[in-house]
Design an enzyme around this catalytic site. Structure first.
Site, short mmCIF file in Angstrom:
data_model
loop_
_atom_site.label_atom_id
_atom_site.label_comp_id
_atom_site.label_asym_id
_atom_site.label_seq_id
_atom_site.Cartn_x
_atom_site.Cartn_y
_atom_site.Cartn_z
N GLU A 199 0.83 -1.21 0.00
CA GLU A 199 0.00 0.00 0.00
C GLU A 199 0.87 1.26 0.00
O GLU A 199 0.74 2.14 0.86
CB GLU A 199 -0.97 -0.01 1.17
N GLU A 326 -5.30 -8.29 -0.92
CA GLU A 326 -6.12 -7.96 0.26
C GLU A 326 -7.53 -7.70 -0.23
O GLU A 326 -7.76 -6.81 -1.06
CB GLU A 326 -5.59 -6.73 1.01
#
Length: 520
Positions: A199, A326
């Site tokens: 991320e 995810e």
């Protein structure tokens, strides 16, 4: 080719809130094209994710050798057995946001000598580093799962990342390898996948795609593994509707000069409200949030399609994978729990949502060769929940278990002559979702989801050998297992008698069904 017909049944009482829409009243014809096999469904589409977050690892998986909770070398036996029965194909670790503050040397050597640090991302608790590199691989090897390690780009260095990979994978007589051996591991570990950061657009450094891409090229230049122990390298990609990360990476990371990029990751979490400040409840929700949750989760297909369109243009040979590493539901934390631990209950709604996502991933299996639900134990959409010595299996666990035959199976196209829709206000979703595959046992499996709160769907199957499998449903839309009632909801065996290669089945409202149709 196998033909089916489906006929929806709608209870009139439900029409005040939602409806099923059909263009006409004719039965829906469904064709299962066994003679037109598609892509192999990589087993890692059913991958798991474990992060140093709340009780995901400590208590959830690891209790230590001195715990009163029955364990094997520190791993709690009940959870270990449940994960073995789930046939976990892949484990991702140590994060997540935690990965970009994790320094791997903190988690090796004698546990009593490992430093204590602060987990600043998740609750500010003390991390004692009892669970580190060796413990992770010990767990993966007990589960016979492939491994996905996420490297620290945010606060680490290229040297630290390169040395960790060398420590794990090399058999050369170097100081680092000798250190690994002195820590109890003689032969190298198998690192199947390794990611450079996580991320990067957010907790991994708040970077721009251009800046991350330059860092990726910098770091990957120094990540080297032995020829007999190769690792696939993953770049940190975008989230939700974003495509700029995929585009920037593919335009700038070319397979030359030692640069490698085997896959680009992507993240998407389903929020009932679509808003991060008030996400919605895990239980006690109303009919509107049943619908909005499924509506929002189905958006992931559009996100995948937009990214894959860019990949097909810039990587027409499909050398780079697209990994949704995810995904899952994210609700407001359960009342009375540490909000930094992201603990939430798990209901029938989560199992229905799991089936829908699995069907989507299966449709794009040429590129989507890995996904990782967040997370495996005690965090977000977990397979397993624990409370000290107690343990329960969630509806999501059962949804994954029902789909074990789809691991490494060959997809089979499923076509409907008409797609019934489930409507609420001016929004609609599919009322029926399906996915099929020929498994390694040569049997054909059909996965079906009825998203409606009310209304069975009648299915006529033809040219089949059998129709047996498992059904997960309940009259209560937020049905869940608790520590007082750990078996309140679980799959029931289903077996319908086939006559003349035909059978009629009713798929109940709010249900997930997986059928074994035999060798066709």
């Amino acid at each position: 080719m196998i033909n089916f017909t489906l006929r929806p049944f709608v209870l009139l009482s439900s029409l005040l809130f939602s409806t099923v829409s059909l263009a006409n009243s004719e039965p829906i014809k469904v064709q299962l094209h066994v003679d037109e096999p598609g892509a192999v469904l990589n087993k890692n589409i059913y991958g798991q994710f474990m992060e140093h977050l709340g009780r995901g690892i400590y208590e959830g998986v690891w209790v230590g050798k001195d715990s009163t909770i029955p364990n094997k070398d520190g791993f709690r036996l009940d959870v270990l057995q449940a994960l073995k029965e789930l046939h976990v194909p892949l484990l991702r670790w140590p994060g997540g946001c935690f990965a970009d503050e994790y320094h791997w040397r903190d988690g090796i050597g004698p546990r009593e000598s490992r430093p204590k640090t602060v987990n600043s991302n998740w609750g500010g608790v003390i991390e004692d580093n009892a669970f580190g590199t060796h413990e992770f691989f010990a767990l993966a090897e007990q589960l016979e799962a492939e491994t996905y390690v996420n490297g620290n780009l945010g606060t680490g260095t290229p040297q630290e990342m390169a040395e960790w990979l060398h420590y794990m994978t090399s058999d050369a007589p170097t100081t680092l390898v000798k250190q690994r051996q002195s820590n109890g591991r003689d032969k190298p570990f198998k690192v199947d996948y390794f990611a450079i950061g996580n991320e990067a657009w957010g907790c991994g450094g708040n970077m721009t795609p251009d800046y991350y891409t330059d860092l990726y090229k910098h770091y990957v230049s120094f990540l080297k593994t032995p020829a007999n122990n190769k690792t696939k390298i993953i770049a940190s990609g975008g989230t939700d509707v974003q495509t700029i990360w995929t585009k920037t990476l593919l335009e700038n990371v070319k397979p030359s000069g030692g640069l490698r990029m085997d896959a680009i990751s992507h993240h998407y979490y389903t929020l009932p409200t679509g808003k991060w400040d008030v996400k919605g409840n895990a239980t006690g929700f109303d009919q509107s949030q049943w619908f909005s949750t499924l509506y929002n989760t189905l958006k992931i297909e559009g996100f995948i399609k937009k990214n894959l369109a860019i990949m097909d243009e810039l990587d027409p040979d499909k050398k780079v994978g697209f990994y949704v590493d995810e995904w899952g539901t994210w609700y407001d934390a359960d009342e009375g729990t540490n909000p930094g631990f992201l603990y939430q209950q798990n209901t029938l709604r989560d199992a229905i949502l799991t089936g829908l996502n699995i069907h989507i991933f299966n449709r794009y299996a040429e590129r989507v060769k890995m996904t990782n639900i967040a997370q495996m134990v005690n965090v977000l959409q977990a397979m397993i929940l624990t409370d000290k010595e107690k343990m329960l299996l969630t509806p999501t666990y059962y949804a994954f278990k029902m789909h074990i035959p789809f691991q490494d199976a060959t997809s089979i196209p499923v076509k409907l002559s008409e797609t019934p829709t489930y409507e609420q206000g001016d929004k609609s979703i599919v009322a029926l979702s399906a996915s099929a595959a020929k498994a390694k046992d040569n049997n054909v499996y059909l996965s079906l989801v009825n998203t409606q709160l009310k209304g069975d769907i009648e299915i006529n199957l033809a040219d089949i050998k059998q129709a047996k499998g498992w059904l997960l449903t309940s009259e209560i839309m937020d049905k869940h297992n608790s520590f007082a009632q750990p078996d309140a909801i679980k799959p029931t065996a289903f077996n319908s008698q086939v006559k003349g290669a035909k059978v009629t089945i009713k798929l109940p409202a709010k249900s997930l069904m997986v059928l074994n149709l035999g060798q066709l």
